[in-house]
Scaffold this motif. Structure first.
Motif, mmCIF file in Angstrom:
data_model
loop_
_atom_site.group_PDB
_atom_site.id
_atom_site.type_symbol
_atom_site.label_atom_id
_atom_site.label_comp_id
_atom_site.label_asym_id
_atom_site.label_seq_id
_atom_site.Cartn_x
_atom_site.Cartn_y
_atom_site.Cartn_z
ATOM 1 N N PRO A 181 5.055 -6.818 4.724
ATOM 2 C CA PRO A 181 3.593 -6.766 4.882
ATOM 3 C C PRO A 181 3.077 -5.405 4.442
ATOM 4 O O PRO A 181 3.725 -4.374 4.668
ATOM 5 N N VAL A 182 1.926 -5.387 3.774
ATOM 6 C CA VAL A 182 1.375 -4.145 3.246
ATOM 7 C C VAL A 182 -0.120 -4.076 3.506
ATOM 8 O O VAL A 182 -0.793 -5.099 3.698
ATOM 9 N N GLN A 183 -0.609 -2.847 3.519
ATOM 10 C CA GLN A 183 -2.049 -2.600 3.538
ATOM 11 C C GLN A 183 -2.415 -2.011 2.179
ATOM 12 O O GLN A 183 -1.805 -1.039 1.735
ATOM 13 N N VAL A 184 -3.383 -2.593 1.512
ATOM 14 C CA VAL A 184 -3.799 -2.169 0.182
ATOM 15 C C VAL A 184 -5.144 -1.462 0.286
ATOM 16 O O VAL A 184 -6.126 -2.032 0.796
ATOM 17 N N LEU A 185 -5.185 -0.218 -0.172
ATOM 18 C CA LEU A 185 -6.399 0.590 -0.119
ATOM 19 C C LEU A 185 -6.970 0.698 -1.527
ATOM 20 O O LEU A 185 -6.284 1.121 -2.455
ATOM 21 N N SER A 191 -12.940 2.467 -0.527
ATOM 22 C CA SER A 191 -13.125 2.443 0.928
ATOM 23 C C SER A 191 -12.676 1.121 1.539
ATOM 24 O O SER A 191 -12.740 0.947 2.757
ATOM 25 N N GLN A 192 -12.199 0.203 0.711
ATOM 26 C CA GLN A 192 -11.817 -1.111 1.192
ATOM 27 C C GLN A 192 -10.327 -1.162 1.515
ATOM 28 O O GLN A 192 -9.487 -0.630 0.781
ATOM 29 N N ALA A 193 -9.964 -1.789 2.631
ATOM 30 C CA ALA A 193 -8.569 -1.983 3.023
ATOM 31 C C ALA A 193 -8.327 -3.461 3.288
ATOM 32 O O ALA A 193 -9.101 -4.116 3.999
ATOM 33 N N GLU A 223 -4.850 1.680 -9.719
ATOM 34 C CA GLU A 223 -6.077 1.235 -9.074
ATOM 35 C C GLU A 223 -6.033 1.264 -7.553
ATOM 36 O O GLU A 223 -7.063 1.343 -6.905
ATOM 37 N N VAL A 224 -4.842 1.164 -6.977
ATOM 38 C CA VAL A 224 -4.750 0.995 -5.536
ATOM 39 C C VAL A 224 -3.653 1.882 -4.941
ATOM 40 O O VAL A 224 -2.797 2.414 -5.649
#
Length: 334
Positions: free
Chosen positions: A285-289, A292-294, A324-325
């Motif tokens: 599982p990952v969090q993509v930033l 300002s969007q996550a 990009e991220v």
């Protein structure tokens, strides 16, 4: 002979001794190969001994290198068969090895210029972040001029991570993993950071060169990293109980970057397969930033362009470009 020429001769003599891998080489042979007197060779040998090199000598057999200090120098790293590092600069301290390569690239410099340092005072990471570069690390940057379409150049970041894994495995016998796109990971913590930077022609936007910057943690302790970095960083000394010689790691990195330089982009499929094996982000599982969007999702693969394929919580999939991220793990650093 000037002091600069004497220093150059020391490095050339050291390179000849290292190339023999412990076998003796006569002073006469060295004097002929280097075009200097036997007395000059003897003086270079004595200067190397004063720097900590253990060099034996025997009549009619010559000199043999038996032990070396932990030292970064051209003589330690020279290899005439290697394009990357053929032009080599070794420094104790620099603001950034990437910056030093770019400063030298203002003038005409050969492909494969490499700068190696024991400490950086202004190290930089991806997306403008500070890269902590205390003593005990190894910092290396190389200038490459790949012949390929501009859209393929971004993959050099991923290829460089595989090259670092190759070098660490060669020296230490353990293979790290890669947190997409290019953090080299050992025991769940960051062992090495990589920063690639492009220089384009102003009028045509044609690629002038790429600088690949690598910072490897060798002998740092938790105290060296500091309270903010220590929980997510690891050195080879911490992981293995002892740190390898800096020169050995630097030489292995130059070897690996030289293979990368020769293979890119022609052996794309081979390096893609190896990257997929090394990438430990896939399946997590990952969090993509992005700005300002996550968003959260699961990394499910790496596509043919080295983009990370993420399945979002609604089931949709998207391929993400490293430019990009920023991707963060939800279960610890990775």
């Amino acid at each position: 002979m000037t002091e600069r020429k004497r220093a150059m001769l020391r490095e050339e003599v050291l390179a000849l001794l290292k190339a023999r891998q412990g076998a003796p080489l006569s002073g006469e042979a060295m004097s002929q190969m280097l075009g200097v007197s036997r007395a000059a060779v003897w003086k270079a040998m004595e200067a190397l001994r004063q720097e900590g090199y253990v060099i034996s000598s025997a009549p009619r057999r010559g000199y043999a290198l038996e032990d070396s200090p932990d030292r970064l120098s051209p003589g330690e790293l020279m290899d005439p068969n290697r394009q990357v590092g053929k032009a080599l600069v070794c420094l104790d301290t620099v603001d950034s090895t990437n910056n030093e390569v770019k400063r030298r690239a203002v003038d005409a410099v050969p492909d494969g210029l490499a700068v190696v340092a024991a400490q950086q005072t202004g190290g930089r990471g991806r997306r403008g972040r500070t890269f902590v570069s205390p003593p005990g690390g190894l910092y290396l940057s190389a200038l490459l001029r790949p012949q390929c379409p501009l859209e393929q150049v971004s993959a050099l970041t991923a290829w460089s991570a595989v090259a670092v894994c190759d070098a660490i495995q060669q020296v230490c016998g353990v293979r790290p993993g890669v947190k997409w796109p290019n953090d080299v990971i050992l025991e769940g913590r960051k062992l090495c950071g990589i920063l690639t930077e492009l220089e384009l022609e102003g009028e045509t936007a044609a690629l002038r060169y790429v600088v690949v910057g690598i910072g490897v943690n060798l002998s740092q302790t938790e105290a060296d990293f500091g309270p903010e970095v220590a929980p997510v960083a690891i050195s080879l000394a911490q992981a293995l109980g002892t740190a390898p010689r800096r020169a050995e790691v630097a030489a292995a990195l130059l070897d690996a970057l030289d293979r990368l330089d020769r293979d890119f982009p022609g052996k794309w499929d081979s390096w893609l397969e190896r990257y997929r094996k090394d990438c430990i982000t896939v399946g997590k599982p990952v969090q993509v930033l992005q700005g300002s969007q996550a968003r959260t999702g699961t990394a499910v693969g790496v596509d043919d362009s080295f983009a990370l394929v993420v399945r979002w919580e609604d089931g949709a999939q998207e391929a993400l470009s490293s430019g990009e991220v920023s991707v963060r793990g939800l279960l610890g650093y990775v």
